[in-house]
Design a protein around this motif. Structure first.
Motif, PDB file in Angstrom:
ATOM      1  N   MET A 285       0.933  -0.944  -0.303  1.00  0.00           N
ATOM      2  CA  MET A 285       0.118  -0.324   0.106  1.00  0.00           C
ATOM      3  C   MET A 285       0.714   1.594  -0.116  1.00  0.00           C
ATOM      4  SD  MET A 285      -2.924   0.983   2.365  1.00  0.00           S
ATOM      5  CE  MET A 285      -1.668   1.321   4.281  1.00  0.00           C
ATOM      6  N   ASN A 286       0.585   2.167  -0.733  1.00  0.00           N
ATOM      7  CA  ASN A 286       1.278   3.243  -0.508  1.00  0.00           C
ATOM      8  C   ASN A 286       1.371   4.737  -0.049  1.00  0.00           C
ATOM      9  OD1 ASN A 286       2.806   2.445  -3.159  1.00  0.00           O
ATOM     10  ND2 ASN A 286       1.531   4.090  -4.415  1.00  0.00           N
ATOM     11  N   GLY A 287       1.471   4.996   1.028  1.00  0.00           N
ATOM     12  CA  GLY A 287       1.632   6.016   2.125  1.00  0.00           C
ATOM     13  C   GLY A 287       1.204   5.372   3.586  1.00  0.00           C
ATOM     14  N   PRO A 288       0.935   6.150   4.456  1.00  0.00           N
ATOM     15  CA  PRO A 288       1.007   5.362   5.469  1.00  0.00           C
ATOM     16  C   PRO A 288      -0.572   4.399   5.881  1.00  0.00           C
ATOM     17  CG  PRO A 288       0.002   7.214   5.725  1.00  0.00           C
ATOM     18  CD  PRO A 288       0.659   7.409   4.139  1.00  0.00           C
ATOM     19  N   ASP A 289      -0.597   3.328   6.212  1.00  0.00           N
ATOM     20  CA  ASP A 289      -2.326   2.480   6.691  1.00  0.00           C
ATOM     21  C   ASP A 289      -2.699   4.046   7.868  1.00  0.00           C
ATOM     22  OD1 ASP A 289       0.627   1.297   8.392  1.00  0.00           O
ATOM     23  OD2 ASP A 289      -0.504   0.395   6.968  1.00  0.00           O
ATOM     24  N   ARG A 290      -3.969   2.950   6.616  1.00  0.00           N
ATOM     25  CA  ARG A 290      -5.535   3.516   6.470  1.00  0.00           C
ATOM     26  C   ARG A 290      -5.486   3.581   7.918  1.00  0.00           C
ATOM     27  NH1 ARG A 290      -2.661   5.438   3.165  1.00  0.00           N
ATOM     28  NH2 ARG A 290      -3.969   4.857   0.622  1.00  0.00           N
ATOM     29  N   LEU A 291      -6.669   4.408   8.663  1.00  0.00           N
ATOM     30  CA  LEU A 291      -7.485   4.214   9.775  1.00  0.00           C
ATOM     31  C   LEU A 291      -9.302   4.386   9.670  1.00  0.00           C
ATOM     32  CD1 LEU A 291      -7.416   5.132  12.600  1.00  0.00           C
ATOM     33  CD2 LEU A 291      -7.712   7.797  12.295  1.00  0.00           C
ATOM     34  N   GLN A 292      -9.725   3.615  10.248  1.00  0.00           N
ATOM     35  CA  GLN A 292     -11.117   3.281  10.113  1.00  0.00           C
ATOM     36  C   GLN A 292     -12.054   4.108  11.171  1.00  0.00           C
ATOM     37  OE1 GLN A 292     -12.678  -0.710   9.811  1.00  0.00           O
ATOM     38  NE2 GLN A 292     -13.958   0.162  10.305  1.00  0.00           N
ATOM     39  N   SER A 293     -12.488   4.291  10.686  1.00  0.00           N
ATOM     40  CA  SER A 293     -13.523   5.371  11.336  1.00  0.00           C
ATOM     41  C   SER A 293     -15.558   5.579  11.460  1.00  0.00           C
ATOM     42  CB  SER A 293     -13.353   7.006  10.778  1.00  0.00           C
ATOM     43  OG  SER A 293     -13.969   8.087  11.648  1.00  0.00           O
ATOM     44  N   PHE A 294     -14.564   4.759  12.149  1.00  0.00           N
ATOM     45  CA  PHE A 294     -16.530   4.833  12.537  1.00  0.00           C
ATOM     46  C   PHE A 294     -17.053   5.703  13.498  1.00  0.00           C
ATOM     47  CE2 PHE A 294     -20.012   2.242  14.761  1.00  0.00           C
ATOM     48  CZ  PHE A 294     -20.863   2.156  13.861  1.00  0.00           C
ATOM     49  N   HIS A 295     -18.214   6.207  12.148  1.00  0.00           N
ATOM     50  CA  HIS A 295     -18.987   7.492  13.395  1.00  0.00           C
ATOM     51  C   HIS A 295     -19.901   7.372  14.051  1.00  0.00           C
ATOM     52  CE1 HIS A 295     -16.943  10.798  11.340  1.00  0.00           C
ATOM     53  NE2 HIS A 295     -16.061  10.416  11.613  1.00  0.00           N
ATOM     54  N   PRO A 296     -20.267   6.688  15.116  1.00  0.00           N
ATOM     55  CA  PRO A 296     -21.791   6.258  15.638  1.00  0.00           C
ATOM     56  C   PRO A 296     -22.543   7.167  16.047  1.00  0.00           C
ATOM     57  CG  PRO A 296     -20.313   6.265  17.422  1.00  0.00           C
ATOM     58  CD  PRO A 296     -18.930   6.693  16.092  1.00  0.00           C
TER      59      PRO A 296
ATOM     60  N   ASP B  55       3.939  -8.201   4.924  1.00  0.00           N
ATOM     61  CA  ASP B  55       4.241  -7.694   3.903  1.00  0.00           C
ATOM     62  C   ASP B  55       2.617  -7.608   3.256  1.00  0.00           C
ATOM     63  OD1 ASP B  55       7.041  -7.018   4.259  1.00  0.00           O
ATOM     64  OD2 ASP B  55       7.067  -8.407   2.533  1.00  0.00           O
ATOM     65  N   ARG B  56       1.424  -8.183   3.840  1.00  0.00           N
ATOM     66  CA  ARG B  56       0.452  -8.122   2.938  1.00  0.00           C
ATOM     67  C   ARG B  56      -0.866  -8.492   3.985  1.00  0.00           C
ATOM     68  NH1 ARG B  56      -0.042  -9.004  -2.425  1.00  0.00           N
ATOM     69  NH2 ARG B  56       2.183  -9.490  -4.068  1.00  0.00           N
ATOM     70  N   VAL B  57      -0.407  -9.079   5.313  1.00  0.00           N
ATOM     71  CA  VAL B  57      -1.995  -9.034   6.538  1.00  0.00           C
ATOM     72  C   VAL B  57      -1.283  -8.279   7.808  1.00  0.00           C
ATOM     73  CG1 VAL B  57      -2.651 -10.754   7.723  1.00  0.00           C
ATOM     74  CG2 VAL B  57      -1.802 -11.173   5.755  1.00  0.00           C
ATOM     75  N   GLU B  58      -2.645  -7.689   8.181  1.00  0.00           N
ATOM     76  CA  GLU B  58      -1.869  -7.152   9.375  1.00  0.00           C
ATOM     77  C   GLU B  58      -3.206  -6.544  10.488  1.00  0.00           C
ATOM     78  OE1 GLU B  58      -1.206  -3.164   7.785  1.00  0.00           O
ATOM     79  OE2 GLU B  58      -3.030  -2.648   7.915  1.00  0.00           O
ATOM     80  N   ILE B  59      -2.977  -6.478  11.475  1.00  0.00           N
ATOM     81  CA  ILE B  59      -3.974  -6.717  12.813  1.00  0.00           C
ATOM     82  C   ILE B  59      -4.068  -5.054  12.771  1.00  0.00           C
ATOM     83  CG2 ILE B  59      -4.448  -8.819  13.201  1.00  0.00           C
ATOM     84  CD1 ILE B  59      -2.444  -8.795  15.464  1.00  0.00           C
ATOM     85  N   SER B  60      -5.754  -4.442  13.687  1.00  0.00           N
ATOM     86  CA  SER B  60      -5.304  -3.729  14.443  1.00  0.00           C
ATOM     87  C   SER B  60      -6.325  -2.987  15.631  1.00  0.00           C
ATOM     88  CB  SER B  60      -5.808  -1.478  13.300  1.00  0.00           C
ATOM     89  OG  SER B  60      -6.805  -3.059  12.979  1.00  0.00           O
ATOM     90  N   ALA B  61      -6.152  -2.364  16.294  1.00  0.00           N
ATOM     91  CA  ALA B  61      -6.892  -1.069  17.043  1.00  0.00           C
ATOM     92  C   ALA B  61      -7.187  -0.553  17.154  1.00  0.00           C
ATOM     93  CB  ALA B  61      -6.512  -2.630  18.475  1.00  0.00           C
ATOM     94  N   ASP B  62      -8.748   0.206  17.487  1.00  0.00           N
ATOM     95  CA  ASP B  62      -8.673   1.576  17.247  1.00  0.00           C
ATOM     96  C   ASP B  62      -9.603   1.682  18.284  1.00  0.00           C
ATOM     97  OD1 ASP B  62      -7.424   2.538  15.266  1.00  0.00           O
ATOM     98  OD2 ASP B  62      -7.823   0.602  14.411  1.00  0.00           O
TER      99      ASP B  62
END
Length: 303
Positions: A1-12, A272-279
């Motif tokens: 992926m070009n650039g930084p990792d994406r942030l998922q923003s859930f607007h509840p 290089d192809r798989v990542e996990i995230s916590a937000d």
């Protein structure tokens, strides 16, 4: 992926009853940086989200606790799918789709009616709704790559057929507004090389369907990498151009809102192809909106 990792923003945007849930940008809107995918490249992410609200911010922005209020508690347990795909070297398709499971619980009123007469039908019973919400689609066009990445994105939100009844109970929790929105946003990002970090920001305008007030939205994100671990933080907000709390369509139960959120998070690259995230996404101020925190766990693939 070009650039930084994406942030998922859930607007509840879960307002206090008798107001209904607004799907904002928020919203549940997904925020991405200015970088585009290479042609044929992709970034996909599936996240599970959990939100509960025991307090709300009233029309004046004052916090009110639900424990002392018969309006009860709002919760959302759901999933969100997110995709970026490089159509051309400078053009990326962005799509996001949430599945929501909403519930409104009214224990105070339940106790009241049970004490009065167990045969009486509750005036405002518990309510729930689940299903696909609003599909968001955008095209992101990279205008510049140096000295900073500058992109322009345009798209909108499309309701996916859920019902918005004309006569809505006071505790109704809808999957969305039932209206189509359009938006445009300017995105700017830069690497902090040789420091292993980045900064990216967003300014946007949303034209809302129906009688809802249009919105301005903004966000600033920064991240710093430690080998495979990326720590990041986001501050983002939505400002209605209408009157906060003014009713629109849908039985007068949905209103315009402001909110400001802080969102720390981390990403661990398994390969290089798989990542996990916590937000987490915490609403710190606003008006006519729920006060609470969304917790999210995600699994992403890129290539």
């Amino acid at each position: 992926m070009n650039g930084p990792d994406r942030l998922q923003s859930f607007h509840p945007l879960l307002p206090w009853v008798p107001l209904a849930l607004l799907l904002a940008a928020a919203p549940a809107q997904l925020h991405a940086g200015a970088w585009t995918q290479p042609q044929g490249g992709f970034y996909s992410k599936l996240a599970g989200l959990s939100f509960s609200s025991v307090a709300y911010l009233d029309l004046d922005g004052e916090r009110q606790d639900r424990a002392e209020d018969p309006r009860g508690e709002l919760s959302d347990r759901g999933y969100s799918a997110y995709l970026e795909y490089g159509l051309l070297e400078r053009l990326t398709l962005v799509a996001s789709l949430p599945y929501k499971s909403l519930e409104f619980r009214n224990p105070t009123e339940a106790r009241y009616f049970e004490a009065l007469d167990s045969t009486i039908v509750r005036q405002h019973p518990d309510q729930s709704a689940s299903g696909l919400a609003d599909l968001e689609l955008r095209l992101r066009w990279r205008l510049l790559a140096d000295p900073a990445v500058v992109s322009l994105a345009a798209g909108g939100k499309i309701p996916l057929g859920y019902e918005v009844p004309t006569e809505i109970p006071e505790s109704y929790v809808p999957l969305g507004t039932g209206e189509t929105d359009a938006e445009v946003r300017l995105l700017v990002g830069t690497s902090l090389y040789p420091v292993p970090g980045y900064v990216t920001g967003t300014l946007g305008y949303r034209r809302r369907g129906g009688e809802y007030g249009d919105e301005l939205f903004h966000g600033l994100e920064g991240g710093y990498s430690f080998d495979r671990l990326l720590l990041k933080g986001v501050i983002e907000g939505i400002q209605t151009l209408g009157d906060c709390g003014a009713t629109g369509e849908g039985g007068g139960l949905v209103g315009d809102q402001n909110n400001l959120k802080l969102s720390p998070g981390l990403i661990w690259s398994l390969s290089d192809r798989v990542e996990i995230s916590a937000d987490l996404f915490h609403i710190v101020s606003g008006c006519n909106t729920a006060a609470g925190t969304t917790y999210a766990l995600g699994l992403a693939f890129k290539g």
